[in-house]
Design a protein around this motif. Structure first.
Motif, PDB file in Angstrom:
ATOM      1  N   ARG A  25       0.697  -1.360   0.230  1.00  0.00           N
ATOM      2  CA  ARG A  25       0.020   0.045  -0.048  1.00  0.00           C
ATOM      3  C   ARG A  25       0.736   1.204   0.091  1.00  0.00           C
ATOM      4  N   VAL A  26       2.074   1.312   0.934  1.00  0.00           N
ATOM      5  CA  VAL A  26       3.015   2.445   0.717  1.00  0.00           C
ATOM      6  C   VAL A  26       3.197   2.450  -0.800  1.00  0.00           C
ATOM      7  N   ALA A  27       3.740   1.518  -1.330  1.00  0.00           N
ATOM      8  CA  ALA A  27       4.281   1.432  -2.957  1.00  0.00           C
ATOM      9  C   ALA A  27       3.177   1.987  -3.651  1.00  0.00           C
ATOM     10  N   SER A  28       2.045   1.664  -3.714  1.00  0.00           N
ATOM     11  CA  SER A  28       0.969   2.324  -4.572  1.00  0.00           C
ATOM     12  C   SER A  28       0.742   3.853  -4.502  1.00  0.00           C
ATOM     13  N   ASP A  32       5.267   4.386 -11.151  1.00  0.00           N
ATOM     14  CA  ASP A  32       5.826   3.094 -11.488  1.00  0.00           C
ATOM     15  C   ASP A  32       7.181   3.263 -11.703  1.00  0.00           C
ATOM     16  N   ASP A  33       7.593   4.687 -11.930  1.00  0.00           N
ATOM     17  CA  ASP A  33       9.094   4.736 -12.349  1.00  0.00           C
ATOM     18  C   ASP A  33       9.635   5.745 -11.009  1.00  0.00           C
ATOM     19  N   ALA A  34       9.125   5.542  -9.878  1.00  0.00           N
ATOM     20  CA  ALA A  34       9.540   6.491  -8.785  1.00  0.00           C
ATOM     21  C   ALA A  34      10.899   6.478  -8.481  1.00  0.00           C
ATOM     22  N   THR A  43      16.240   3.130  -5.018  1.00  0.00           N
ATOM     23  CA  THR A  43      15.892   2.124  -5.977  1.00  0.00           C
ATOM     24  C   THR A  43      14.950   3.099  -6.936  1.00  0.00           C
ATOM     25  N   VAL A  44      14.390   2.320  -7.959  1.00  0.00           N
ATOM     26  CA  VAL A  44      13.469   2.970  -8.979  1.00  0.00           C
ATOM     27  C   VAL A  44      12.368   1.925  -9.031  1.00  0.00           C
ATOM     28  N   VAL A  49      10.202   0.228  -3.481  1.00  0.00           N
ATOM     29  CA  VAL A  49       9.670   0.963  -2.267  1.00  0.00           C
ATOM     30  C   VAL A  49       8.916  -0.137  -1.366  1.00  0.00           C
ATOM     31  N   ALA A  50       8.254  -1.026  -1.874  1.00  0.00           N
ATOM     32  CA  ALA A  50       7.805  -2.152  -1.088  1.00  0.00           C
ATOM     33  C   ALA A  50       8.745  -2.989  -0.341  1.00  0.00           C
ATOM     34  N   ALA A  51       9.839  -3.306  -0.812  1.00  0.00           N
ATOM     35  CA  ALA A  51      10.883  -3.914  -0.194  1.00  0.00           C
ATOM     36  C   ALA A  51      11.837  -3.239   0.915  1.00  0.00           C
ATOM     37  N   TYR A  52      11.762  -1.853   0.666  1.00  0.00           N
ATOM     38  CA  TYR A  52      12.442  -1.011   1.704  1.00  0.00           C
ATOM     39  C   TYR A  52      11.267  -1.017   2.896  1.00  0.00           C
TER      40      TYR A  52
END
Length: 119
Positions: A25-28, A32-34, A43-44, A49-52
């Motif tokens: 949900r954070v990653a959402s 897509d290319d953040a 990361t890109v 983001v989700a893994a972090y």
């Protein structure tokens, strides 16, 4: 909607997902290319983001205070914030956060995120 309302809407979604320890949900909240720069190597994309956030400790919370906002274009907003990350087992971590929001279709998302830890 004002720049402040847009920024708060996106950051409130981010904060809610961080506080709930819901990495996907954070990653959402991100494009897509953040470009994402937490306190580890950058990361890109949403997967990074989700893994972090998946690696963050349970009980992590975030609070923020907006310091500056600039609309750089019709579909781009720059935000500069003070953030405090709270933990259950150690003192809070104050930081500065710069975000660049982009409008993607009808949604505003974070296209660039960079944390700077305070000394």
């Amino acid at each position: 909607m004002s720049e402040a309302q847009i920024l708060r809407t996106v950051l409130d979604l981010w904060k809610s997902a961080v506080d709930a320890h819901e990495p996907d949900r954070v990653a959402s909240c991100f494009t897509d290319d953040a470009i994402f720069q937490g306190l580890r190597p950058y990361t890109v994309g949403r997967a990074g983001v989700a893994a972090y956030y998946a690696a963050q400790p349970l009980g992590l919370t975030a609070s923020y205070d907006i310091r500056e906002i600039r609309r750089l274009a019709d579909d781009v907003i720059l935000g500069y914030l003070e953030v405090e990350f709270g933990f259950t087992d150690r003192p809070p971590l104050p930081a500065h956060l710069g975000v660049l929001l982009r409008r993607v279709d009808d949604n505003w998302q974070i296209g660039h995120y960079q944390i700077s830890q305070l000394p």
